[in-house]
Design an enzyme around this catalytic site. Structure first.
Site, PDB file in Angstrom:
ATOM      1  N   ASP A   1       0.115  -1.434   2.954  1.00 21.85           N
ATOM      2  CA  ASP A   1      -1.031  -0.378   2.952  1.00 21.85           C
ATOM      3  C   ASP A   1      -1.346   0.335   4.224  1.00 21.85           C
ATOM      4  OD1 ASP A   1      -1.646  -0.882   0.241  1.00 21.85           O
ATOM      5  OD2 ASP A   1      -3.357  -2.007   0.534  1.00 21.85           O
TER       6      ASP A   1
ATOM      7  N   LYS B   1      -2.388   3.819   0.185  1.00 20.17           N
ATOM      8  CA  LYS B   1      -3.249   5.092  -0.838  1.00 20.17           C
ATOM      9  C   LYS B   1      -4.549   4.850  -0.053  1.00 20.17           C
ATOM     10  CE  LYS B   1      -3.009   1.882  -4.113  1.00 20.17           C
ATOM     11  NZ  LYS B   1      -3.216   0.960  -5.381  1.00 20.17           N
TER      12      LYS B   1
ATOM     13  N   MET C   1     -15.740   0.540   0.165  1.00 17.87           N
ATOM     14  CA  MET C   1     -15.379   1.837   0.080  1.00 17.87           C
ATOM     15  C   MET C   1     -16.682   2.777  -0.187  1.00 17.87           C
ATOM     16  SD  MET C   1     -11.686   0.848  -1.803  1.00 17.87           S
ATOM     17  CE  MET C   1     -12.573  -0.495  -2.749  1.00 17.87           C
TER      18      MET C   1
END
Lengths: 287, 287
Positions: free
Chosen positions: B61, B83, B198
């Site tokens: 990642d 991502k 997040m």
């Protein structure tokens, strides 16, 4: 980037009985709270291994296995201060007194706790006491039981088709019962994966309260005994059968329980890659 | 047991560029989903380091740092499949296709994910795909951000004077907004420590909804930027000021947010052992 060179990394971990004891200036003592993870020594972090290798004194909980204590330097003192339901054990205040006493004597004290120190581990009280005494304290996180269970079962706790949230509660309050101030309608949320720590003895009460709060009795449930150790066993079935499942696993070892629709994925897996061995092949569902 | 002998333990970790590549029989490929933890290589588990050292291919990642990739064998292929909000990135299906393709070619594929794979990481979908394809998959858990934050701040997420429960939610649904089916009265529980992954971009909406759900605007809140890396910074203040705090930290790096009365303990710590460096010394509270 297949051809990109990477510089070599040397990992030197101080391990029990290996090499000379590292020299360091005699200074003020300190305490490191270290998460031992669920029991498998391979799930220690590098930082935890280093802390164990440099400790003068290790105060360890009842569930910490030999494989983990093998990382402690052989000249260090290892003291069992375990607390376990239904057995004689050190009082919390005594453990804190020991930490303070050894740190005052200039020692590096490792307080080794199962799982992660900051999840249901009373680390908050230990840190407060150390800070009141002016003793430096550092925390090394560990793999908490819920994450080890998810890895072992091969299921996401937050699969986005099933769960928007994951929630950890303790099944064992300071009175040995379920916490009496939980909001059961709030907990009975089908879109949350609920993980209950130390929930063996209170599992029947838990199941009844969740169903009473509105959760479907068919909601998938999992119970894991001796997580992270050789004796690890899984049960899985509908929430309504959780008390029976816990009965099969027994109460000699701490149990971890998980409930939620995300656990359906574990069922689907059974036909494919054999990464999970279920214990419930002989369970007869009566309900 | 101060005099008890402990048998020596040797820790051999395969590390990037060191020694010969281990020989193993050419067999069917497999995939290991590995939790990289919050970013500090020291928070990798021994098992994760071993998986990295024996991988033929590593799909990693965006947030995985060099210090962690240094554990990959130099002859392995490392492919960034990150991502990240607001940037071009691999699609989930493409990542899964890569895993399948390399495993079918007999490779040991490590899918390296930030934090723990089973918490908001879409590992559930990856495991389902691999199982459908008949490819063996194993999961190595990692230190999830909430635990790393608790260790860094020196505060228990479940201090038993403050919190009976800890709950993780995502602040970033598949539409980039707060999940639209959360029960905000249910979430606004003063006895639960709430951790939002997040949650940077949606923090103002989050604070408004929690206060709207009944949570005291004075409830302690913490926001952490670049957790586990050199650029780590903390903000802390009352929930009502969270949007301003997030504004100070910026949105270039993912933010982790925590809210709950258990976070009061972090405040008390400031006068004692200096294990936490706050970023908010110059914050002027307007409310």
């Amino acid at each position: 980037m297949p051809a990109e060179p990477r510089k070599p990394v040397e990992v030197k971990l101080l391990t029990g009985g290996q090499g000379p004891r590292p020299k360091r200036p005699q200074g003020p003592g300190r305490v490191t709270l270290v998460g031992a993870g669920p029991g498998d020594p391979e799930l220690l972090t590098l930082k935890a291994v280093r802390a164990l290798g440099t400790a003068d004194v290790v105060l360890f909980d009842d569930l910490i296995g030999d494989g983990i204590l093998d990382f402690v330097h052989r000249k260090a003192r290892c003291l069992a201060v375990g607390k376990r339901g239904g057995r004689a054990s050190c009082k919390q205040g005594d453990i804190e007194d020991l930490m303070v006493q050894f740190a005052r004597a200039g020692k590096h004290v490792v307080r080794l706790k199962s799982g992660d120190p900051m999840i249901f581990g009373r680390a908050g009280e230990e840190i407060e006491r150390l800070r009141r005494e002016g003793i430096a304290v550092e925390v090394v996180p560990g793999i908490t039981a819920a994450l080890a269970m998810a890895a072992s079962l091969g299921l996401s706790l937050t699969h986005r088709d099933h769960a928007r949230s994951v929630r950890f509660i303790t099944g064992h309050s300071r009175h040995g019962t379920l916490p009496d101030d939980l909001d059961w309608r709030n907990l009975a949320d089908p879109a949350t994966t609920l993980v209950i720590y130390m929930g063996g003895r209170t599992a029947p009460d838990l199941a009844a309260r969740l169903v009473g709060g509105g959760l479907d009795p068919a909601t998938p449930a999992v119970a894991v005994r001796a997580l992270g150790r050789a004796a690890e066993r899984h049960w899985r079935g509908p929430l309504a059968q959780l008390p029976a499942g816990v009965g099969l696993l027994g109460l000699e070892e701490p149990l971890l329980i998980a409930i939620g629709t995300a656990l359906q994925a574990a069922g689907k897996a059974e036909d494919a890659a054999p990464i999970v061995q279920y214990f419930n092949q002989n369970i007869r569902y009566s309900g």
